[in-house]
Design a protein around this motif. Sequence first.
Motif, short mmCIF file in Angstrom:
data_model
loop_
_atom_site.label_atom_id
_atom_site.label_comp_id
_atom_site.label_asym_id
_atom_site.label_seq_id
_atom_site.Cartn_x
_atom_site.Cartn_y
_atom_site.Cartn_z
N VAL A 1 -37.48 14.00 -62.27
CA VAL A 1 -37.22 14.20 -60.84
C VAL A 1 -38.51 14.10 -60.05
O VAL A 1 -38.59 13.41 -59.03
CB VAL A 1 -36.53 15.56 -60.61
CG1 VAL A 1 -36.44 15.86 -59.12
CG2 VAL A 1 -35.13 15.54 -61.24
N ARG B 1 -40.47 16.18 -58.13
CA ARG B 1 -40.73 16.74 -56.79
C ARG B 1 -42.16 17.26 -56.68
O ARG B 1 -42.84 17.02 -55.66
CB ARG B 1 -39.74 17.88 -56.52
CG ARG B 1 -39.94 18.58 -55.19
CD ARG B 1 -39.41 17.78 -54.03
NE ARG B 1 -39.75 18.35 -52.74
CZ ARG B 1 -39.06 18.13 -51.62
NH1 ARG B 1 -37.99 17.37 -51.65
NH2 ARG B 1 -39.44 18.65 -50.48
N GLY C 1 -40.62 11.09 -60.82
CA GLY C 1 -40.14 10.89 -59.46
C GLY C 1 -40.54 9.54 -58.94
O GLY C 1 -40.85 8.62 -59.69
N THR D 1 -30.65 11.53 -54.05
CA THR D 1 -31.44 11.46 -55.28
C THR D 1 -31.71 12.88 -55.78
O THR D 1 -31.81 13.82 -54.99
CB THR D 1 -32.77 10.73 -55.04
OG1 THR D 1 -33.42 11.32 -53.90
CG2 THR D 1 -32.54 9.25 -54.77
N PRO D 2 -31.83 13.07 -57.10
CA PRO D 2 -32.02 14.41 -57.66
C PRO D 2 -33.22 15.16 -57.10
O PRO D 2 -33.27 16.39 -57.19
CB PRO D 2 -32.18 14.14 -59.16
CG PRO D 2 -31.38 12.90 -59.39
CD PRO D 2 -31.62 12.06 -58.17
N MET D 3 -34.18 14.44 -56.52
CA MET D 3 -35.32 15.11 -55.92
C MET D 3 -34.89 16.11 -54.84
O MET D 3 -35.57 17.10 -54.58
CB MET D 3 -36.29 14.08 -55.32
CG MET D 3 -37.54 14.69 -54.71
SD MET D 3 -38.68 13.47 -54.06
CE MET D 3 -39.36 12.79 -55.56
N ARG E 1 -31.53 8.51 -60.17
CA ARG E 1 -32.86 9.04 -59.87
C ARG E 1 -33.53 8.25 -58.75
O ARG E 1 -34.18 8.83 -57.88
CB ARG E 1 -33.74 8.99 -61.12
CG ARG E 1 -35.11 9.63 -60.93
CD ARG E 1 -35.99 9.44 -62.14
NE ARG E 1 -36.49 8.09 -62.25
CZ ARG E 1 -37.56 7.63 -61.60
NH1 ARG E 1 -38.22 8.42 -60.78
NH2 ARG E 1 -37.97 6.38 -61.77
N TRP F 1 -31.82 17.66 -54.86
CA TRP F 1 -30.75 18.52 -55.34
C TRP F 1 -31.24 19.96 -55.51
O TRP F 1 -32.41 20.21 -55.81
CB TRP F 1 -30.25 18.03 -56.70
CG TRP F 1 -29.47 16.74 -56.65
CD1 TRP F 1 -29.47 15.82 -55.65
CD2 TRP F 1 -28.62 16.23 -57.66
NE1 TRP F 1 -28.67 14.76 -55.97
CE2 TRP F 1 -28.13 14.99 -57.21
CE3 TRP F 1 -28.22 16.69 -58.92
CZ2 TRP F 1 -27.25 14.20 -57.97
CZ3 TRP F 1 -27.36 15.91 -59.67
CH2 TRP F 1 -26.87 14.69 -59.19
N LEU G 1 -28.86 20.33 -60.23
CA LEU G 1 -29.60 19.69 -61.32
C LEU G 1 -29.07 20.11 -62.69
O LEU G 1 -29.09 19.34 -63.64
CB LEU G 1 -31.08 20.02 -61.22
CG LEU G 1 -31.87 19.30 -60.13
CD1 LEU G 1 -33.28 19.86 -60.05
CD2 LEU G 1 -31.91 17.80 -60.40
#
Length: 574
Positions: free
Chosen positions: A159, A161, A264, A138-140, A329, A142, A147
């Motif tokens: 995202v 985070r 997120g 998941t992009p969290m 996501r 990346w 990104l």
Amino acid sequence: MEDYMQPARAFLDWFRAWPGTTFHDDIEIVDLRARGAGRGIIAKKDIPVDTVLFTIPRKAIISATTSELATLVPSIVQGADQEEADGADDGDEEGDNEDTSKQDPWTSLILIMIFEFLRGDASPWKAYFGVLPAVFDTPMFWADDELKALQASPVVGRVGREEADEMIKTKVLPVIRAHSQVFFGEGAPLDDDAIVQLAHRMGSTIMAYSFSLEKDDDEDENDEKKEDEDVEMKDGDDEHEHEHGPDCDHDHGDDSDSDSDSSGWVEDKDDQLPLGMVPMADMLNADAECNAHIGHGVDALTATAVRPIKAGDEILNYYGPLSNGELLRRYGYTTEKHAFFDAVDVPWELVQHHLAEQLHLLPAEAAKAADAVDVDEFEDPVMLDRDFDEDEETGQLRPPVLEGEEAGASGASSTVLRELPQTLRRQAKAFAKVALRQQQKRREKALANAPKSKQTGKNGKNDKTHAPKTEKEVVAAGLVGALTARLAQYPTSLEADEKEFAQTPAGRLHSALRVRIGEKRLLTEAVALAKAMLTEAKAEAKAEAKAEKLASKAKKNDLRGDDEEQPSGKRQRR
């Protein structure tokens, strides 16, 4: 060399040994990494519709009603009375000083998952943890450079985070520190950074695999549940249910919870139903078209074939009508068929700017017009997405067929944006109407106060070099400008992305390319529709102008005819 399937075999043995479980002889867990899907379940033989594939008793689900942590620390359960929490004997000298009465389903399950994971062999679900992922795509998770591959996708802003970090540090970490002996026993406690990382892992696991659990019948006699009632995957707000589009509508958050505007997996905790991790149900991969259905009864959840499944076919669940951006996501992957539900945001500020530009409005004038707009359920941003029919009984998708068209084959290649969102057109029309009315008043006032010489051109006729545009022209031209500008926010072209996508192996870049390609296709189709609107508006304006000119000419001719019928003054003198 590590045996990739060994944890799955151990898990299957554990699952079959649990009282009340079933697992059909004609299905098996296999290695699908060659398809970029990790482990999954396939059919070994042809499976008829309505076949029960497997059964999971509720007691096998990891939740607040099954984990020992709910007994050791009652306050982690959502809605627990604070007095009860304060009086609980948790075996820790520090006591229950933190405000844990406000735990929600997400943080409760995160704490439970951390507790069971740290128990190791003592946890009844140890074999289950063996097949849950330790790393997520998941992009969290990346890197910044990864990104950037998403370019101008709305996924980048979601995202979350930092929001997740804050939630962990304020609601998860204090509980673990206050009950250190419960979580770590006689072992050395993890430091704060390690706990935060573990909480992120468990939060992402919950995001990807948890289910929202309905109340049992015995909790409320008035809420009787049918044996085949759906259990929905926990995938956040209903807004992205295209409405969807997923939202889909994604819309992303009509819930009243204060976290509904966050990002997120934090935002996806708005649904306050209890959550649970359901062994075996989460072994199913998912796609926009599925062939299996997860239902629940009072005592167990069941997976059932919703249509015939051929030998060798993967058994697929359904996560909802999510765009590839939202699928990435939440779950860390994309699929070709989820392009059916691709969506992209168009900020209203961008649309308003281009509408104002068409009317040459000053910023103050545009702001005044915006304040005067009266539109019910104003949407910002406006979501672009396509309409598709979903057959809930067979798990298949049907692109809409317009009059005079033939039904095409199911697939992403048949996705076409049929019309611009009504919300977008309605809001643009409302703004243009107000702005044009204000502009007309200013023009009339200026003409009334200007010297006569300023009101006519060189030939003494009205100067039409600044003739006002029609409302339709303003709306269409403004939408063309706004949608073109939104597309231009992506630094690479659709054609270049499609070429790169064809040459890129499965992975994060491949997923990012698929997301931004889908969004660019939508915007390209939207620009084409807006240009068609503008062409039509100009043609209508031209036809109206021509009709007015002919009418004016005819009126003048009529007046001349009346004059010719009357004798002139000179003739009378003769």
